[in-house]
Design an enzyme around this catalytic site. Structure first.
Site, PDB file in Angstrom:
ATOM      1  N   ARG A  53     -22.749 -81.931 -23.154  1.00  0.00           N
ATOM      2  CA  ARG A  53     -23.978 -81.557 -23.865  1.00  0.00           C
ATOM      3  C   ARG A  53     -24.015 -82.257 -25.224  1.00  0.00           C
ATOM      4  O   ARG A  53     -25.061 -82.583 -25.766  1.00  0.00           O
ATOM      5  CB  ARG A  53     -24.075 -80.030 -24.024  1.00  0.00           C
ATOM      6  CG  ARG A  53     -25.260 -79.644 -24.861  1.00  0.00           C
ATOM      7  CD  ARG A  53     -25.633 -78.152 -24.917  1.00  0.00           C
ATOM      8  NE  ARG A  53     -24.703 -77.205 -24.408  1.00  0.00           N
ATOM      9  CZ  ARG A  53     -23.757 -76.597 -25.136  1.00  0.00           C
ATOM     10  NH1 ARG A  53     -23.610 -76.868 -26.421  1.00  0.00           N
ATOM     11  NH2 ARG A  53     -22.954 -75.722 -24.572  1.00  0.00           N
ATOM     12  N   TYR A 105     -51.827 -85.180 -27.841  1.00  0.00           N
ATOM     13  CA  TYR A 105     -51.599 -84.842 -26.434  1.00  0.00           C
ATOM     14  C   TYR A 105     -51.785 -83.316 -26.262  1.00  0.00           C
ATOM     15  O   TYR A 105     -51.312 -82.529 -27.089  1.00  0.00           O
ATOM     16  CB  TYR A 105     -50.184 -85.298 -26.046  1.00  0.00           C
ATOM     17  CG  TYR A 105     -49.694 -84.694 -24.762  1.00  0.00           C
ATOM     18  CD1 TYR A 105     -50.411 -84.864 -23.582  1.00  0.00           C
ATOM     19  CD2 TYR A 105     -48.531 -83.949 -24.726  1.00  0.00           C
ATOM     20  CE1 TYR A 105     -49.972 -84.291 -22.402  1.00  0.00           C
ATOM     21  CE2 TYR A 105     -48.074 -83.380 -23.546  1.00  0.00           C
ATOM     22  CZ  TYR A 105     -48.806 -83.546 -22.388  1.00  0.00           C
ATOM     23  OH  TYR A 105     -48.371 -82.976 -21.237  1.00  0.00           O
ATOM     24  N   ASP A 177     -45.919 -89.986 -33.210  1.00  0.00           N
ATOM     25  CA  ASP A 177     -45.715 -90.113 -31.767  1.00  0.00           C
ATOM     26  C   ASP A 177     -46.145 -91.529 -31.388  1.00  0.00           C
ATOM     27  O   ASP A 177     -47.339 -91.864 -31.442  1.00  0.00           O
ATOM     28  CB  ASP A 177     -46.552 -89.047 -31.037  1.00  0.00           C
ATOM     29  CG  ASP A 177     -46.313 -89.061 -29.542  1.00  0.00           C
ATOM     30  OD1 ASP A 177     -45.995 -90.132 -28.993  1.00  0.00           O
ATOM     31  OD2 ASP A 177     -46.460 -87.995 -28.901  1.00  0.00           O
ATOM     32  N   LYS A 202     -43.119 -92.369 -20.320  1.00  0.00           N
ATOM     33  CA  LYS A 202     -44.245 -93.302 -20.274  1.00  0.00           C
ATOM     34  C   LYS A 202     -43.728 -94.755 -20.303  1.00  0.00           C
ATOM     35  O   LYS A 202     -42.922 -95.115 -19.461  1.00  0.00           O
ATOM     36  CB  LYS A 202     -45.194 -92.957 -21.414  1.00  0.00           C
ATOM     37  CG  LYS A 202     -45.529 -91.465 -21.501  1.00  0.00           C
ATOM     38  CD  LYS A 202     -46.302 -90.993 -20.299  1.00  0.00           C
ATOM     39  CE  LYS A 202     -46.508 -89.532 -20.097  1.00  0.00           C
ATOM     40  NZ  LYS A 202     -46.192 -88.528 -21.022  1.00  0.00           N
TER      41      LYS A 202
HETATM   42  C1  LIG Z   1     -48.584 -89.035 -26.419  1.00  0.00           C
HETATM   43  C2  LIG Z   1     -47.686 -88.071 -25.689  1.00  0.00           C
HETATM   44  N1  LIG Z   1     -46.699 -87.451 -26.354  1.00  0.00           N
HETATM   45  C3  LIG Z   1     -45.867 -86.567 -25.742  1.00  0.00           C
HETATM   46  C4  LIG Z   1     -46.017 -86.258 -24.413  1.00  0.00           C
HETATM   47  C5  LIG Z   1     -45.091 -85.256 -23.769  1.00  0.00           C
HETATM   48  O1  LIG Z   1     -44.121 -85.917 -23.043  1.00  0.00           O
HETATM   49  P1  LIG Z   1     -43.402 -85.324 -21.709  1.00  0.00           P
HETATM   50  O2  LIG Z   1     -44.470 -85.211 -20.668  1.00  0.00           O
HETATM   51  O3  LIG Z   1     -42.365 -86.341 -21.413  1.00  0.00           O
HETATM   52  O4  LIG Z   1     -42.837 -83.998 -22.082  1.00  0.00           O
HETATM   53  C6  LIG Z   1     -47.024 -86.890 -23.675  1.00  0.00           C
HETATM   54  C7  LIG Z   1     -47.202 -86.581 -22.236  1.00  0.00           C
HETATM   55  O5  LIG Z   1     -48.179 -86.955 -21.626  1.00  0.00           O
HETATM   56  C8  LIG Z   1     -47.874 -87.816 -24.323  1.00  0.00           C
HETATM   57  O6  LIG Z   1     -48.883 -88.436 -23.680  1.00  0.00           O
END
Ligand SMILES: Cc1ncc(COP(=O)(O)O)c(C=O)c1O
Length: 386
Positions: A53, A105, A177, A202
């Protein structure tokens, strides 16, 4: 390769950073260290690995690699993008405040508004393209300014350098992000941000076969804290997923080049189509964030949002696609297309979606790496049914 790739180019680091040949065998590829623990040589003496971990060599290789690509001090990998974001938010204590882009998101919005607000964290939701709106929202107790740029799915572009200076003037951190563009196109830490967030699900992994997240910190204070939260809360990325993301990263540069070339062509096609009412893509000179994005990023990416005017038109179009996959997520080799209002952003209240322009005719596409002619052909046929 031999030695530290620190001063070498992006693709060289994507392929080599954190990935020296395995000391036991010389394996070119970092092995999947599928173990939960490590035998200690004698009491009090070990090789730097005690429990998986806390430390795992496959995860460490990925963390070092992403830190190198983002130009950060360290990376910390988590079981999902949301697990990374939830770790980031442990920097904020009860009674403190966060300024956040109004269009993020949907899962981030849900986590902040439906979970963290219950723990006495306060959020101000602002149009972060308006720098005065960020400035005006800052409070004595603001700990983090949190932005996406471009935003998901409305493709709004925020000035990262100015947002960082506004945050720093008030003693807050700027977290960005960077999922939509990846470090190949945009490196927020170089523009003054303090932490970068990724859903590795992604573009970084890029093959739609893993869920994961990474935080990259610019300084030791945040880096040490994220390592402490990994150890204490435990939402870490598995060795197998770490391996998959590492493998994906090796081709990030060429994938992003092709994603972008296809993205530009598809945006241009949509922009000239009668049935499309508006196209949101920062690569179009008509986009209000075009010049800003040109100045702070090396490309525009492959995410395009467009409006077909009504739910019926969007449904007619989406139901008639053959090559593009109707699916949540983005950044895969395959073109992924979605209806934000009912899919990725269903957790955003209807009136907020309306205010943001995320109406029922809005569709978001993550343009993939299939043959461009097939993508344009698919769009042409499906738009006839819109
Ligand atoms: C811009 C963005 N940030 C964070 C996330 C969250 O990521 P995860 O789906 O890997 O938890 C997403 C998911 O679509 C996203 O599009």
């Amino acid at each position: 390769m031999k030695g530290d790739p620190k001063n070498l180019g992006f693709s060289t680091r994507a392929i080599h950073a954190g990935q020296s040949p395995d000391p036991t065998t010389g394996s070119v590829s970092v092995p999947i260290y599928q173990t939960s623990t490590y035998v200690q040589e004698e009491l009090g003496q070990h090789k730097g690995f005690e429990y998986a971990r806390v430390q795992n060599p496959t995860r460490s290789a990925l963390e070092e690699n992403v830190a190198s690509l983002e130009g950060g001090l360290s990376g910390h990998a988590f079981a999902s993008g949301m697990a990374a974001i939830s770790t980031l938010m442990t920097l904020v204590k009860a009674g403190e405040h966060v300024v956040c882009s109004q269009n993020v998101y949907g899962g981030t919005y849900r986590y902040f508004s439906q979970i963290l607000e219950n723990y006495d964290l306060a959020f101000s939701w602002v149009d972060s393209t308006d720098l005065d709106a960020i400035r005006d929202a800052m409070q004595e107790n603001t700990r983090i300014v949190y932005i996406e740029t471009p935003t998901n799915p409305m493709m709004e572009v925020t000035d990262i350098a100015v947002a960082a200076s506004i945050a720093h003037e008030r003693g807050a951190l700027l977290a960005v992000d960077n999922t939509f563009l990846s470090p190949y196109f945009q490196r927020p830490l170089e523009l003054g941000a303090d932490v970068v967030v990724h859903s590795t699900t992604k573009f970084l992994n890029g093959h739609s076969d893993s869920i994961g997240g990474v935080l990259v910190a610019a300084r030791a204070a945040e880096s040490d804290w994220f390592a402490f939260v990994q150890k204490s809360a435990g939402g870490i990325l598995s060795p197998f997923d770490s391996f998959l993301v590492l493998r994906g990263l090796k081709t990030l540069a060429i994938r992003m080049e092709r994603h972008e070339a296809h993205g530009r062509a598809v945006a241009d096609f949509l922009d000239h189509h009668d049935k499309v009412q508006r196209v949101l893509y920062p690569g179009l000179p008509s986009h209000p964030g075009h010049e800003l994005q040109k100045s702070q990023a090396a490309g525009f990416g492959a995410l395009i949002t467009f409006d077909l005017g009504s739910y019926a038109a969007a449904k007619g179009f989406l139901d008639n696609l053959r090559v593009m996959s109707l699916a949540e997520s983005l950044g895969g080799v395959e073109t992924l297309i979605s209806h934000p209002a009912s899919m990725t952003h269903a957790s955003v209240p209807a009136e907020d979606r309306q205010r943001l322009g995320m109406t029922d005719g809005v569709v978001r596409v993550s343009v993939g790496l299939e043959d461009l002619a097939d993508l344009i052909g698919d769009l042409t046929a499906a738009l006839a049914a819109a």
